[in-house]
Design a protein around this motif. Structure first.
Motif, PDB file in Angstrom:
ATOM      1  N   GLN A   1       0.815  -1.356  -0.076  1.00 45.54           N
ATOM      2  CA  GLN A   1      -0.063  -0.021  -0.031  1.00 45.54           C
ATOM      3  C   GLN A   1       0.751   1.202  -0.038  1.00 45.54           C
ATOM      4  O   GLN A   1       0.519   2.140  -0.613  1.00 45.54           O
ATOM      5  CB  GLN A   1      -0.867  -0.013   1.403  1.00 45.54           C
ATOM      6  CG  GLN A   1      -2.223  -0.755   1.006  1.00 45.54           C
ATOM      7  CD  GLN A   1      -3.159  -0.691   2.095  1.00 45.54           C
ATOM      8  OE1 GLN A   1      -2.936   0.225   3.303  1.00 45.54           O
ATOM      9  NE2 GLN A   1      -4.504  -1.434   2.017  1.00 45.54           N
ATOM     10  N   THR A   2       2.089   1.142   0.581  1.00 53.51           N
ATOM     11  CA  THR A   2       2.843   2.153   0.771  1.00 53.51           C
ATOM     12  C   THR A   2       3.345   2.668  -0.466  1.00 53.51           C
ATOM     13  O   THR A   2       3.540   3.747  -0.867  1.00 53.51           O
ATOM     14  CB  THR A   2       3.918   2.123   1.869  1.00 53.51           C
ATOM     15  OG1 THR A   2       3.335   1.722   3.150  1.00 53.51           O
ATOM     16  CG2 THR A   2       4.888   3.492   1.907  1.00 53.51           C
ATOM     17  N   ILE A   3       3.853   1.583  -1.101  1.00 50.55           N
ATOM     18  CA  ILE A   3       4.378   1.856  -2.542  1.00 50.55           C
ATOM     19  C   ILE A   3       3.449   2.263  -3.594  1.00 50.55           C
ATOM     20  O   ILE A   3       3.643   3.207  -4.160  1.00 50.55           O
ATOM     21  CB  ILE A   3       5.265   0.394  -3.123  1.00 50.55           C
ATOM     22  CG1 ILE A   3       5.959  -0.223  -2.207  1.00 50.55           C
ATOM     23  CG2 ILE A   3       5.324   0.508  -4.532  1.00 50.55           C
ATOM     24  CD1 ILE A   3       6.544  -1.333  -2.619  1.00 50.55           C
ATOM     25  N   ALA A   4       2.288   1.762  -3.410  1.00 44.95           N
ATOM     26  CA  ALA A   4       0.983   2.381  -4.313  1.00 44.95           C
ATOM     27  C   ALA A   4       0.875   3.704  -4.176  1.00 44.95           C
ATOM     28  O   ALA A   4       0.831   4.520  -5.173  1.00 44.95           O
ATOM     29  CB  ALA A   4      -0.232   1.240  -4.168  1.00 44.95           C
ATOM     30  N   GLU A   5       0.709   4.253  -2.949  1.00 45.53           N
ATOM     31  CA  GLU A   5       0.440   5.665  -2.546  1.00 45.53           C
ATOM     32  C   GLU A   5       1.741   6.460  -3.077  1.00 45.53           C
ATOM     33  O   GLU A   5       1.656   7.415  -3.424  1.00 45.53           O
ATOM     34  CB  GLU A   5       0.285   5.644  -1.141  1.00 45.53           C
ATOM     35  CG  GLU A   5      -0.978   5.496  -0.634  1.00 45.53           C
ATOM     36  CD  GLU A   5      -1.203   5.182   0.976  1.00 45.53           C
ATOM     37  OE1 GLU A   5      -0.477   5.434   1.754  1.00 45.53           O
ATOM     38  OE2 GLU A   5      -2.004   4.371   1.286  1.00 45.53           O
ATOM     39  N   ALA A   6       2.987   5.970  -2.805  1.00 47.83           N
ATOM     40  CA  ALA A   6       4.218   6.638  -3.169  1.00 47.83           C
ATOM     41  C   ALA A   6       3.921   6.907  -4.809  1.00 47.83           C
ATOM     42  O   ALA A   6       4.307   8.092  -5.289  1.00 47.83           O
ATOM     43  CB  ALA A   6       5.431   6.122  -2.782  1.00 47.83           C
ATOM     44  N   LEU A   7       3.744   5.638  -5.633  1.00 45.12           N
ATOM     45  CA  LEU A   7       3.913   5.908  -6.935  1.00 45.12           C
ATOM     46  C   LEU A   7       2.728   6.999  -7.208  1.00 45.12           C
ATOM     47  O   LEU A   7       2.977   7.775  -8.294  1.00 45.12           O
ATOM     48  CB  LEU A   7       3.365   4.465  -7.630  1.00 45.12           C
ATOM     49  CG  LEU A   7       4.630   3.506  -7.621  1.00 45.12           C
ATOM     50  CD1 LEU A   7       3.852   2.372  -7.890  1.00 45.12           C
ATOM     51  CD2 LEU A   7       5.831   3.894  -8.222  1.00 45.12           C
ATOM     52  N   LYS A   8       1.481   7.005  -6.748  1.00 51.93           N
ATOM     53  CA  LYS A   8       0.438   7.978  -6.971  1.00 51.93           C
ATOM     54  C   LYS A   8       0.949   9.519  -6.803  1.00 51.93           C
ATOM     55  O   LYS A   8       1.053  10.215  -7.618  1.00 51.93           O
ATOM     56  CB  LYS A   8      -0.637   7.803  -6.266  1.00 51.93           C
ATOM     57  CG  LYS A   8      -1.746   7.195  -7.040  1.00 51.93           C
ATOM     58  CD  LYS A   8      -2.968   6.692  -6.036  1.00 51.93           C
ATOM     59  CE  LYS A   8      -3.480   5.276  -6.707  1.00 51.93           C
ATOM     60  NZ  LYS A   8      -4.050   4.360  -5.767  1.00 51.93           N
ATOM     61  N   ARG A   9       1.532   9.670  -5.652  1.00 53.08           N
ATOM     62  CA  ARG A   9       2.344  10.960  -5.381  1.00 53.08           C
ATOM     63  C   ARG A   9       3.338  11.245  -6.170  1.00 53.08           C
ATOM     64  O   ARG A   9       3.619  12.419  -6.564  1.00 53.08           O
ATOM     65  CB  ARG A   9       3.045  10.810  -3.899  1.00 53.08           C
ATOM     66  CG  ARG A   9       1.977  11.411  -2.839  1.00 53.08           C
ATOM     67  CD  ARG A   9       2.806  11.745  -1.562  1.00 53.08           C
ATOM     68  NE  ARG A   9       3.811  10.807  -1.253  1.00 53.08           N
ATOM     69  CZ  ARG A   9       3.674   9.814  -0.494  1.00 53.08           C
ATOM     70  NH1 ARG A   9       2.367   9.411  -0.041  1.00 53.08           N
ATOM     71  NH2 ARG A   9       4.536   8.705  -0.407  1.00 53.08           N
TER      72      ARG A   9
END
Lengths: 81, 81
Positions: free
Chosen positions: A19-27
């Protein structure tokens, strides 16, 4: 002969790292990613001259008994001849 | 559409974790394992309706720029339609 073992958290287990990676990619403005799950990957090089069927059984046993925590993880195996 | 990204240490980089697993397997009497290398596995779920070619390019970009440390790691990508 090589064996690829992929270990991932079960679908029902929260994958905070993914989840952290997915949010970072979005940011970071990478587009089109709905979800990320992270797992482990093991590349096992097998000794020469092994019987393929026995080798596959042994790799499955190693994946199940050593590389995977069956409470929260599942695995898949791919043998490359 | 799903994308599988496999990140491993380059062949020339010592994989202490993999070596430790290989030695442990030998001590535990598992047969036929010559070498173990450990890597990371990412399962990316892509949004619906993406152009496959553009999606594959984006996943390769994410793998290269975010998921892999190019100094010591290499990656491979498999797209599942």
């Amino acid at each position: 002969m090589k064996a690829h073992v992929y270990v991932t958290l079960k679908r029902t287990v929260l994958d905070a790292q993914g989840q952290t990676i997915a949010e970072a990619l979005k940011r970071m403005q990478y587009a089109g990613i709905a979800d990320v799950r992270q797992g482990k990957y093991f590349l096992l090089t097998l000794e020469d001259g092994l019987d393929p069927v026995a080798a596959e059984a042994e790799v499955n046993r190693i994946a199940r008994e050593v590389l995977t925590n069956p409470v929260i993880e599942e695995f898949s195996v791919r043998i490359e001849f």
